[in-house]
Write an enzyme that holds these catalytic residues in place. Structure first.
Site, PDB file in Angstrom:
ATOM      1  CD  GLU A   1      -2.851  -1.168   2.293  1.00 53.30           C
ATOM      2  OE1 GLU A   1      -2.320  -0.940   3.460  1.00 53.30           O
ATOM      3  OE2 GLU A   1      -4.058  -1.418   1.959  1.00 53.30           O
TER       4      GLU A   1
HETATM    5  N1  IFG Z   1      -4.148  -3.904   4.732  1.00 58.61           N
HETATM    6  C1  IFG Z   1      -3.047  -3.258   5.172  1.00 58.61           C
HETATM    7  C2  IFG Z   1      -2.613  -3.640   6.511  1.00 58.61           C
HETATM    8  C3  IFG Z   1      -4.012  -3.650   7.385  1.00 58.61           C
HETATM    9  C4  IFG Z   1      -5.086  -4.351   6.905  1.00 58.61           C
HETATM   10  C5  IFG Z   1      -6.530  -4.534   7.746  1.00 58.61           C
HETATM   11  C6  IFG Z   1      -1.745  -5.408   4.198  1.00 58.61           C
HETATM   12  C7  IFG Z   1      -0.724  -6.310   3.801  1.00 58.61           C
HETATM   13  C8  IFG Z   1      -5.363  -3.926   5.655  1.00 58.61           C
HETATM   14  N2  IFG Z   1      -1.938  -4.182   4.289  1.00 58.61           N
HETATM   15  O1  IFG Z   1      -2.907  -6.126   4.670  1.00 58.61           O
HETATM   16  O2  IFG Z   1      -1.690  -2.752   7.155  1.00 58.61           O
HETATM   17  O3  IFG Z   1      -4.441  -2.432   7.749  1.00 58.61           O
HETATM   18  O4  IFG Z   1      -7.101  -5.688   7.484  1.00 58.61           O
END
Ligand code: IFG
Length: 505
Positions: free
Chosen positions: A333
């Site tokens: 992200e």
């Molecule tokens: N995505 C983010 C996490 C977390 C997650 C919560 C990944 C690799 C959503 N990154 O999952 O930091 O916020 O479900």
């Protein structure tokens, strides 16, 4: 001649005494080794339909190289049943009712494989390596009575006779705990590790830094924890692990044959660091601490040499404390980082990780660049990234959010958890296979499965347990037991029986 006679009488007297002291052998009662609710389901179980009696005269035998495993089992039997087994006695009052741990070079080559041989006389755990012995002990633990009543006049328990031959399907059987969004104390992390060990999980991925908190002391950059560790999601107290704490966690995991994979997420998910040191920001100004739940807004400054000098120190200090071969750099992200800058960053960082003797792991976005041999891509939401990993020969850790994210609610009534990837009730968590889930990705492309527990919505172990159980055992079984032996109807019955014991521990 007369003396000889007196000697003979004396020997006869003591022999009689002995037989008088040893109580009569308790009766073996019929028991079924294949009905014990063991999770993960073992590969092969043969029941001999009788039982071995363990009581206060029982002994535990193990050699010096199995000292840790032997003492672990001794303590567990004492904690659960109140029985103090005698350790390695030179002789025993009787030839039956004992437990043996033994390393056998000729068992399966897999270090994690084990055999449990249980007769009416002896229980023998055998394996080619201590890890296998440890897993045989976990299977035995699940057959101990849970919390023998203290009112029992004589402490005695029975183990069903038969043979279990067992070995894992995947080498990587992992769970991740996010200690950044909310901080978990060393004691809570140890209990978390105990849950993993009970189900033969062998990887503990600890997510040590993110936007809301930096949780590991870095001696070269004390502000990362002094400032970056101060708070958490929701603005409450944060916390951090000193390097001594981190070593304690590592040792606790290592003693349970669990490899720790530390993660410092980068270049995104870095606000805690950016709020601690101005030089990490392109504008030379610290950011404010962030206690919300948004993602994708932060980025290290990609083209500053000081960024890589910083990362070299951070990765170097943590790598020096971590015996495992992997270092996780996150990489997810990075929405505030241009793609070409991201690629430049990952290529530089992977060389820093290698320079400190570790192999790089990252969330599946890292497959945008050619990764060094031995790297791992952790698949969480983009199938194309997994296919790119396969195309470049990078092995995959399967953690699809829709199936494996432990922070997803069970259903709309769940008190904790998020729902962006969908609800994950207990059967959904179990009813998939890492080697068939993604079209084009097979068993040969993956190292195993890992269930991440992100902590935006849980702030302590009790709340985390709400999300962990009862789904954790299913992920452990998915990592250990072949798909051919997994089916929901049969598993559900075992789960119900199994959890009755473990929720009391
Ligand atoms: N995505 C983010 C996490 C977390 C997650 C919560 C990944 C690799 C959503 N990154 O999952 O930091 O916020 O479900």
């Amino acid at each position: 001649m007369k003396n000889l006679f007196y000697v003979f009488l004396t020997v006869l007297f003591f022999a009689a005494c002995q037989s008088v002291n040893t109580p009569p052998r308790p009766p073996a009662v019929p028991m079924d080794l294949s009905a014990q609710g063991i999770i993960p389901r073992p590969l092969q179980v043969r029941t001999d339909s009788s039982s071995l009696v363990i009581d206060s005269l029982s002994a535990l035998f193990f050699s010096a190289e199995l000292k840790k495993e032997g003492e672990y089992l001794l303590a567990e039997i004492q904690r659960v049943t109140g029985l103090d087994l005698t350790v390695n006695p030179a002789e025993t009052d009787r030839a039956y009712g004992h437990i043996k741990l033994q390393l056998d070079a000729n068992t399966k080559s897999d270090d994690e494989a084990y055999t449990l041989d249980i007769t009416e006389d002896t229980l023998t755990v055998s394996a080619a390596a201590p890890a296998g012995i440890f897993y045989g002990i976990q299977t035995l633990r699940q057959m101990l009575p849970h919390r023998l009543s203290d009112t029992l006049t004589e402490k005695i328990f029975r183990i069903p006779t038969g043979k279990i031959e067992d070995a894992p399907e995947y080498a990587h059987r992992g769970v991740m705990l996010d200690v950044s969004r909310h901080f978990f104390t060393v004691a809570e992390v140890k209990q978390f590790i105990d849950y993993l060990a009970a189900y033969k999980i062998n990887v503990f991925h600890i997510h040590l830094a993110d936007d809301q908190g930096w949780r590991i002391e870095i001696k070269a950059y004390p502000e990362l924890t002094e400032q970056g560790g101060r708070t958490a999601v929701g603005g409450g107290a944060g916390g951090y692990y000193t390097q001594a704490d981190y070593k304690e966690i590592i040792q606790y995991a290592t003693d349970r044959h669990i490899t720790v994979i530390p993660e410092i997420d980068m270049p995104g998910h870095t606000n805690a660091a950016l709020s601690s040191y101005a030089f990490l920001n392109c504008n030379g100004k610290k950011t404010k601490m962030y206690t919300g739940m948004r993602v994708g807004f932060s980025s290290l400054c990609i083209y500053k040499d000081t960024t890589y000098a910083f990362l070299d120190k951070v990765i170097g200090e943590i790598a020096a404390l971590t015996p495992g071969e992997y270092f996780h750099i996150g990489g997810d992200e990075a929405h505030a980082t241009k793609q070409k800058d991201y690629n430049y960053f990952i290529e530089k960082v992977q060389n820093i990780v290698a320079a400190h003797g570790k192999k790089m792991v990252g969330w599946d976005e890292i497959t945008a660049v050619d990764l060094l041999p031995g790297s791992l891509a952790q698949h969480w939401q983009t199938p194309e990234n997994a296919l790119r990993a396969k195309a470049q020969g990078t092995k995959i850790i399967m953690s699809p959010a829709k199936k494996a994210y432990l922070d997803m609610k069970y259903d709309s009534s769940s008190q904790f958890g998020l729902r962006w990837a969908g609800y994950i009730p207990v059967d959904t968590a179990y009813l998939w296979s890492p080697q068939t889930y993604l079209p084009g990705i097979g068993k040969e492309d993956i190292v195993g499965v890992e269930a991440p527990l992100w902590s935006e919505t849980v702030s302590n172990l009790a709340e985390a347990e709400y999300l962990l159980f009862p789904r954790l055992p299913g992920y452990a079984e998915m990592g250990w037991t072949p798909d051919s032996l997994r089916n929901w109807e049969e598993y559900e019955g075992r789960l119900e029986k199994n959890l009755r014991k473990f929720t009391n521990y």
